[in-house]
Scaffold this motif. Structure first.
Motif, PDB file in Angstrom:
ATOM      1  N   HIS A  16      35.895 -25.131 -51.061  1.00 42.01           N
ATOM      2  CA  HIS A  16      35.432 -24.782 -49.509  1.00 42.01           C
ATOM      3  C   HIS A  16      37.164 -25.836 -48.838  1.00 42.01           C
ATOM      4  CE1 HIS A  16      31.131 -24.941 -50.414  1.00 42.01           C
ATOM      5  NE2 HIS A  16      31.564 -23.790 -49.694  1.00 42.01           N
ATOM      6  N   PHE A  41      27.810 -29.348 -53.089  1.00 46.68           N
ATOM      7  CA  PHE A  41      28.703 -29.204 -51.946  1.00 46.68           C
ATOM      8  C   PHE A  41      30.003 -29.456 -52.807  1.00 46.68           C
ATOM      9  CE2 PHE A  41      32.398 -29.796 -48.451  1.00 46.68           C
ATOM     10  CZ  PHE A  41      31.862 -28.234 -47.954  1.00 46.68           C
ATOM     11  N   ARG A  59      24.685 -22.482 -45.019  1.00 50.34           N
ATOM     12  CA  ARG A  59      25.505 -21.460 -45.645  1.00 50.34           C
ATOM     13  C   ARG A  59      26.795 -22.606 -46.926  1.00 50.34           C
ATOM     14  NH1 ARG A  59      30.588 -21.315 -41.765  1.00 50.34           N
ATOM     15  NH2 ARG A  59      31.028 -23.293 -42.827  1.00 50.34           N
ATOM     16  N   ASP A  60      26.900 -23.511 -46.382  1.00 52.17           N
ATOM     17  CA  ASP A  60      27.579 -23.863 -47.987  1.00 52.17           C
ATOM     18  C   ASP A  60      27.149 -25.477 -48.401  1.00 52.17           C
ATOM     19  OD1 ASP A  60      29.625 -22.830 -45.823  1.00 52.17           O
ATOM     20  OD2 ASP A  60      30.149 -24.602 -44.718  1.00 52.17           O
ATOM     21  N   PHE A  61      25.730 -25.374 -48.672  1.00 50.66           N
ATOM     22  CA  PHE A  61      25.600 -26.659 -49.666  1.00 50.66           C
ATOM     23  C   PHE A  61      24.451 -25.925 -50.358  1.00 50.66           C
ATOM     24  CE2 PHE A  61      27.284 -28.686 -45.981  1.00 50.66           C
ATOM     25  CZ  PHE A  61      27.538 -30.426 -46.403  1.00 50.66           C
ATOM     26  N   LYS A  62      24.538 -27.061 -51.722  1.00 49.87           N
ATOM     27  CA  LYS A  62      23.324 -25.703 -52.449  1.00 49.87           C
ATOM     28  C   LYS A  62      22.484 -27.021 -52.474  1.00 49.87           C
ATOM     29  CE  LYS A  62      27.519 -24.744 -55.796  1.00 49.87           C
ATOM     30  NZ  LYS A  62      27.627 -24.082 -57.111  1.00 49.87           N
ATOM     31  N   PRO A  74      34.960 -24.947 -43.994  1.00 53.13           N
ATOM     32  CA  PRO A  74      35.582 -23.964 -44.146  1.00 53.13           C
ATOM     33  C   PRO A  74      36.645 -23.065 -43.247  1.00 53.13           C
ATOM     34  CG  PRO A  74      33.761 -23.012 -44.863  1.00 53.13           C
ATOM     35  CD  PRO A  74      33.224 -24.695 -44.027  1.00 53.13           C
ATOM     36  N   ASN A 107      32.674 -36.823 -49.227  1.00 49.66           N
ATOM     37  CA  ASN A 107      31.766 -35.749 -49.603  1.00 49.66           C
ATOM     38  C   ASN A 107      30.657 -36.915 -50.281  1.00 49.66           C
ATOM     39  OD1 ASN A 107      31.221 -33.552 -50.066  1.00 49.66           O
ATOM     40  ND2 ASN A 107      31.253 -33.486 -52.118  1.00 49.66           N
ATOM     41  N   ASP A 157      32.218 -27.881 -40.082  1.00 48.20           N
ATOM     42  CA  ASP A 157      32.578 -26.003 -39.777  1.00 48.20           C
ATOM     43  C   ASP A 157      33.642 -26.466 -41.174  1.00 48.20           C
ATOM     44  OD1 ASP A 157      32.899 -23.741 -40.746  1.00 48.20           O
ATOM     45  OD2 ASP A 157      32.670 -22.532 -38.842  1.00 48.20           O
ATOM     46  N   LEU A 178      24.990 -24.315 -40.715  1.00 47.70           N
ATOM     47  CA  LEU A 178      26.601 -24.416 -41.719  1.00 47.70           C
ATOM     48  C   LEU A 178      25.759 -25.242 -43.261  1.00 47.70           C
ATOM     49  CD1 LEU A 178      28.468 -25.987 -38.840  1.00 47.70           C
ATOM     50  CD2 LEU A 178      28.924 -23.853 -40.457  1.00 47.70           C
ATOM     51  N   TRP A 179      24.801 -25.941 -43.146  1.00 46.62           N
ATOM     52  CA  TRP A 179      24.030 -26.802 -44.238  1.00 46.62           C
ATOM     53  C   TRP A 179      23.862 -25.965 -44.619  1.00 46.62           C
ATOM     54  CZ3 TRP A 179      19.629 -26.649 -46.086  1.00 46.62           C
ATOM     55  CH2 TRP A 179      19.515 -27.270 -47.407  1.00 46.62           C
TER      56      TRP A 179
END
Length: 395
Positions: free
Chosen positions: A196, A191, A299-302, A166, A183, A164, A296-297
């Motif tokens: 974030h 990402f 929510r946060d990743f494109k 953020p 990353n 997580d 979580l993936w």
């Protein structure tokens, strides 16, 4: 170009960033600049370093072209480049740490990063503490008065835990603690770590930026607050990449988004297919709903790339793994990922973890999906799985 980059798509950005034909006699690409000495016109210029490039260790137009392009796609204040991904990780850690500091490191981290911590950082008096990568905002309970840096890697190397980010960066910033993320798996295309809350983002350009398994490179980008210290550390070490490697990386940059899209599509297809095979207990791929951390993936990743792991059912042993892997026809056994070729390696995180227990219930394989036809890859894997089970799982 920065203003343009905010208004155009990533494909268009990657064709335009890091080059200026008007500065290179109309040629499309930045040429390879190699050199150490820079000539000054006057004594005054020499003594006051009045030149855009004062010496080879301070950069060249080739290096700067890649730095500026990467900063734009990463949303960073600045980027520096090293000769390897591990070198980039070391550079980032040396930027935020000093003797006596406390470093929080996820237990799922890339093993060479762990080795760097145990050798050089420990030697210079840095206290390293490993934490459960899925701890989220509970990480605050691990803070000490000398905690200066939190390292993240999402997803985790080999075992693919999604952190997580953020939540952790928000808590760290409130306490004045720096955050560094590896990353490499997602790249800034899937990402944007600085968006974030990460102060420093590290990527191994060896992987998807290069894309052809023919160069070693690391990139370190920083937000505005951390950028001056990163650049100072970089200039102190003169950890420059080779000019030809930067040229290859710039060439790889132009098609990186296309290769990432192909990696995502092929990787998901093979991962879903592997999950259906009778020899496989589960697949660790963050884009699969069955994988822990998927929400979580999402929510946060494109997007997702072409690297994932599988856990085999418990009846297989190391001899079975050898029978499978020693005779693969398309998948090669080798480290790294992001190239055009498919790779497969066995691994066991349990050998070195200290804060968590790696007990997946069966032996593990990590797969990198390349650009071969997926039906050919499935046939190669199916043949290997038949050998794994002595033919019992054949269809």
């Amino acid at each position: 170009m920065k203003r343009d980059a905010e208004a155009i798509g990533i494909g268009t950005q990657l064709t335009r960033l890091g080059r200026d034909p008007q500065e290179q006699h109309g040629f499309v690409n930045t040429p390879v600049y190699r050199g150490s000495t820079v000539i000054f016109k006057t004594v005054d210029d020499l003594e006051n370093s009045r030149a855009k490039y004062a010496y080879g260790t301070l950069g060249t137009p080739t290096i700067e072209s890649l730095e500026s392009a990467w900063s734009a796609i990463a949303g960073a204040a600045g980027t520096v480049i090293s000769p390897s991904g591990l070198g980039a990780l070391a550079l980032a850690l040396l930027t935020t740490l000093k003797s006596g500091d406390h470093l929080l490191m996820p237990d799922s981290v890339y093993r060479p990063t762990r080795t760097f911590c145990a050798t050089l950082l420990a030697k210079f008096g840095v206290e390293i503490e490993y934490y459960d990568p899925v701890i989220a905002d509970g990480i605050e309970e691990l803070f000490k008065s000398n905690t200066s840096t939190i390292f993240l890697e999402s997803p985790g190397s080999q075992s693919f835990e999604i952190q997580d980010v953020p939540a952790i960066t928000r808590i760290a910033r409130a306490r004045g603690i720096k955050t560094i993320i590896d990353n490499t798996w997602a790249t800034p295309i899937f990402f944007r770590a600085h968006d974030h809350g990460c102060d420093i983002s590290v990527e191994a350009g060896t992987k998807y930026l290069g894309g052809h398994s023919d160069l070693l490179m690391g990139l370190v980008s920083a937000n505005a607050q951390t950028w001056p210290e990163l650049r100072k550390t970089y200039d102190s070490l003169a950890m420059l990449p080779g000019a030809e490697d930067c040229f290859l990386a710039l060439r790889g940059l132009r098609t990186m988004h296309l290769r990432l899209e192909a990696a995502q599509r092929r990787g998901l297809e093979i991962a879903a297919w592997m999950a259906e095979q009778p020899e496989v207990m589960r697949v660790l791929h963050p884009a699969l709903p069955s994988c822990p951390g998927h929400e979580l993936w999402k929510r946060d990743f494109k997007g997702a790339t072409g690297l994932f792991s599988v856990i085999l059912k418990p009846q297989f042993d190391k001899q079975s793994i050898a029978a499978m892997l020693d005779h693969m026809e398309i998948f090669g056994m080798g480290y790294s990922w992001g190239g055009f070729e498919s790779l497969i390696v066995p691994f066991d995180c349990g050998e070195y973890r200290t804060a968590t227990r790696w007990a997946p219930g069966g032996l593990a394989l990590r797969l990198q999906i390349g650009l071969e036809d997926t039906e050919d890859l499935k046939r190669d894997l199916r043949s290997g799985l038949d050998r794994l089970g002595g033919g019992a799982g054949s269809r």
